[in-house]
Scaffold this motif. Structure first.
Motif, short mmCIF file in Angstrom:
data_model
loop_
_atom_site.label_atom_id
_atom_site.label_comp_id
_atom_site.label_asym_id
_atom_site.label_seq_id
_atom_site.Cartn_x
_atom_site.Cartn_y
_atom_site.Cartn_z
N ALA A 128 11.87 32.45 -89.78
CA ALA A 128 13.24 32.55 -89.27
C ALA A 128 13.46 31.71 -88.02
O ALA A 128 14.55 31.75 -87.45
N GLU A 129 12.45 30.93 -87.59
CA GLU A 129 12.55 30.21 -86.32
C GLU A 129 12.49 28.70 -86.55
O GLU A 129 12.05 28.21 -87.60
N ARG A 130 12.90 28.00 -85.52
CA ARG A 130 12.70 26.56 -85.43
C ARG A 130 12.14 26.28 -84.04
O ARG A 130 12.55 26.92 -83.06
N GLY A 131 11.22 25.33 -83.95
CA GLY A 131 10.56 25.04 -82.69
C GLY A 131 11.14 23.83 -81.99
O GLY A 131 11.32 22.77 -82.61
N VAL A 132 11.44 23.99 -80.69
CA VAL A 132 11.92 22.88 -79.86
C VAL A 132 10.75 22.41 -79.01
O VAL A 132 10.25 23.16 -78.16
N VAL A 133 10.28 21.19 -79.24
CA VAL A 133 9.08 20.66 -78.58
C VAL A 133 9.51 19.84 -77.37
O VAL A 133 10.35 18.93 -77.47
N GLU A 176 11.03 16.71 -80.02
CA GLU A 176 11.37 16.85 -81.43
C GLU A 176 11.62 18.32 -81.75
O GLU A 176 11.40 19.20 -80.92
N GLN A 177 12.07 18.53 -83.00
CA GLN A 177 12.27 19.89 -83.52
C GLN A 177 11.38 20.06 -84.74
O GLN A 177 11.37 19.20 -85.63
N VAL A 178 10.62 21.16 -84.79
CA VAL A 178 9.64 21.36 -85.86
C VAL A 178 10.08 22.52 -86.74
O VAL A 178 10.78 23.45 -86.30
N GLU A 179 9.64 22.45 -88.00
CA GLU A 179 9.96 23.47 -89.00
C GLU A 179 8.92 24.59 -88.97
O GLU A 179 7.89 24.48 -88.30
N PRO A 180 9.17 25.69 -89.70
CA PRO A 180 8.20 26.81 -89.71
C PRO A 180 6.86 26.38 -90.30
O PRO A 180 6.76 25.48 -91.12
N GLY A 181 5.81 27.05 -89.84
CA GLY A 181 4.46 26.80 -90.33
C GLY A 181 3.46 26.69 -89.18
O GLY A 181 3.79 26.91 -88.01
N LEU A 182 2.22 26.34 -89.53
CA LEU A 182 1.16 26.16 -88.55
C LEU A 182 1.25 24.75 -87.96
O LEU A 182 1.23 23.76 -88.69
N ARG A 183 1.35 24.68 -86.65
CA ARG A 183 1.55 23.38 -85.97
C ARG A 183 0.50 23.21 -84.87
O ARG A 183 -0.19 24.15 -84.47
N TRP A 184 0.42 21.96 -84.38
CA TRP A 184 -0.49 21.67 -83.27
C TRP A 184 0.24 20.81 -82.26
O TRP A 184 1.00 19.89 -82.61
#
Length: 383
Positions: free
Chosen positions: A79-84, A92-100
Motif C-alpha cells: 500500500a506504500e510508495r517510497g520517496v528516495v 526517485e520514487q520506488v515501487e513496493p518490494g524489497l529494495r536496497w
C-alpha cells in the motif's frame, strides 16, 4: 567449593596478590597493557608486525563494509510508495518490494497511497444572519502523489486541517442559520467540498478528496428547544408530503382503471344501442311488406305483442265486478310472494321441530299458515 561461599576459604583471586589487597583491574589499564605488548612485538618483529596489523585492519574494514551493505536493505509495503532522498535531495520514487539503498547516502520515506485518511474540524461560527452555530464536519482523503505530499508543503496534514477549517467558516459565514441546521445541510456540505478543493488546488499537495461528511450542526443552547420544534415540524411536513404522494400513487391507477372501465362500458353501450337500432330497423323493414298486405291484422298483432310486453312487467290485479256493489281486488303478485314466504316458513318449522297448534276462542283449531288463511278468506269474500 566456590571461593565466595559462606563458611569457605577466602580465595578471592583479586586479593593477596603480591602481598597487597587490590580489586579487579581497571579496563583502561588492561587495554594499555595489551596495546603495549602489540607495540613491543611490532618493534621486535619488524616486517612481520606490520603485516599482522594490515591484516587486522583489512578484516575490520571488510566487516564494516558487510554491515554497511546489509543495513541498506529495506521493504516497501504493497500500500506504500517510497520517496528516495540522496544527500537530502529528491532522487526517485520506488515501487513496493524489497529494495536496497546505500546507508548514510540515501534515505527512504514510505508514503501510504491506498488507505483513506480522515481529517475533521469543528467550532462555533457566525452565520450570515448573525446567529452562532456549532458545526462539525469530517473530510476523507487519499494521497495520490507521494512526492507532492512530501515536499509541496512543510506539514501537509496540518495544512489540510487549516484549509478545511477555513472552507467551513467561509461557507457557514455566507449561509443562513436555518439552511445550516435544517434542509440546507446537503447544499452546505457540497459548498464546503468545492471551497476546500479551490483552497488546496494552488498548493498541489498530491491529495484527492474522497468524501465530505456533515457530522453535526447545533444551535446555541438558549434556543435549542425552539429549533428542535422547528426541525420536528419540518420532518412532519416531509412525512405528510410523502404520505400524500403515496396516496396519489395509490389512487391514480385506480382512477385510471375506472376511467378505462367507463370508456369500455360507454363503448359497449354505444355498440349495443347501435345494434338494437339496426335490429329495429331490420324488423320494421321486414314488417312493412306484411303491413302493406294486411294492415288491420298486422296492427292488432303489434298491439297484442306490445301489451304483452308491457303487462309482463307490471302487477296483476283481478277484479270481480259481479255479485253486488262490492268490488274485491286480488293482487296476484302479492299472493305469490306470500305463498313463497309461507313455503319457506313451513320448511324452517319442520327443521326446527314441532309446530304448536293455534286455537281460536271457541277452541277450534285454525290453520297457522297466513297464506292459506288469506287465500280462503279472499276466496270466500270474492264469492
Amino acid at each position: 567449593m566456590a571461593w565466595n561461599e559462606p563458611g569457605g576459604n577466602n580465595n578471592d583471586p583479586w586479593k593477596n596478590r603480591g602481598g597487597k589487597e587490590q580489586g579487579p583491574p581497571d579496563l583502561d589499564d588492561v587495554f594499555k597493557n595489551l596495546f603495549g605488548k602489540f607495540g613491543k612485538s611490532g618493534g621486535n618483529g619488524g616486517g612481520s608486525g606490520k603485516s599482522l596489523g594490515g591484516i587486522g585492519a583489512g578484516i575490520l574494514v571488510g566487516l564494516l563494509v558487510v554491515i554497511w551493505f546489509i543495513s541498506g536493505f529495506y521493504t516497501i509495503r504493497e500500500a506504500e510508495r517510497g520517496v528516495v532522498l540522496r544527500f537530502g535531495e529528491y532522487h526517485e520514487q520506488v515501487e513496493p518490494g524489497l529494495r536496497w539503498a546505500p546507508t548514510f547516502i540515501d534515505s527512504v520515506i514510505p508514503v501510504d497511497v491506498q488507505s483513506i485518511r480522515d481529517q475533521s474540524s469543528s467550532g462555533s461560527m457566525l452565520t450570515e444572519d448573525e446567529n452562532v452555530v456549532s458545526v462539525q464536519m469530517e473530510m476523507q482523503f487519499r494521497v495520490v502523489d507521494p512526492y507532492r505530499w512530501t515536499f509541496a508543503v512543510e506539514s501537509p496534514e496540518q495544512s489540510l486541517s487549516q484549509s478545511l477549517d477555513s472552507a467551513i467558516r467561509y461557507v457557514v459565514g455566507h449561509s443562513k442559520m436555518d439552511d445550516v441546521l435544517t434542509d440546507g445541510r446537503e447544499v452546505t456540505r457540497q459548498r464546503v467540498w468545492e471551497e476546500l478543493q479551490a483552497i488546496i488546488e494552488p498548493y498541489n499537495m498530491g491529495v484527492s478528496i474522497i468524501d465530505m461528511n456533515f457530522r453535526d450542526a447545533r444551535p446555541p443552547e438558549q434556543v435549542k428547544d425552539a429549533f428542535d420544534d422547528a426541525i420536528a415540524a419540518q420532518e412532519d411536513e416531509q412525512r405528510f408530503i410523502r404520505e400524500a404522494e403515496a396516496y396519489a400513487r395509490e389512487i391514480e391507477p385506480r382512477a385510471r382503471g375506472q376511467v378505462n372501465r367507463m370508456n369500455e362500458e360507454a363503448q359497449a353501450y354505444k355498440e349495443r344501442v347501435t345494434l338494437e337500432a339496426q335490429g329495429e330497423v331490420a324488423r320494421f323493414e321486414e314488417l312493412l311488406p306484411q303491413y302493406e298486405r294486411a294492415p288491420q291484422v298486422t296492427r292488432e298483432r303489434i298491439y297484442l305483442e306490445t301489451m304483452e310486453e308491457v303487462l309482463g312487467n307490471t302487477s296483476k290485479i283481478m277484479v270481480d265486478s259481479k255479485g253486488g256493489n262490492n268490488m274485491m281486488y286480488l293482487p296476484l303478485d302479492k299472493i305469490m310472494e306470500r305463498q313463497q314466504s309461507t313455503s319457506s316458513d313451513r320448511s324452517r318449522n319442520t327443521l326446527e321441530g314441532l309446530q304448536a297448534p293455534v286455537t281460536d276462542a271457541s277452541g277450534r283449531s285454525r290453520n297457522s299458515s297466513p297464506t292459506t288463511g288469506l287465500r280462503g278468506d279472499s276466496y270466500r269474500e270474492g264469492r
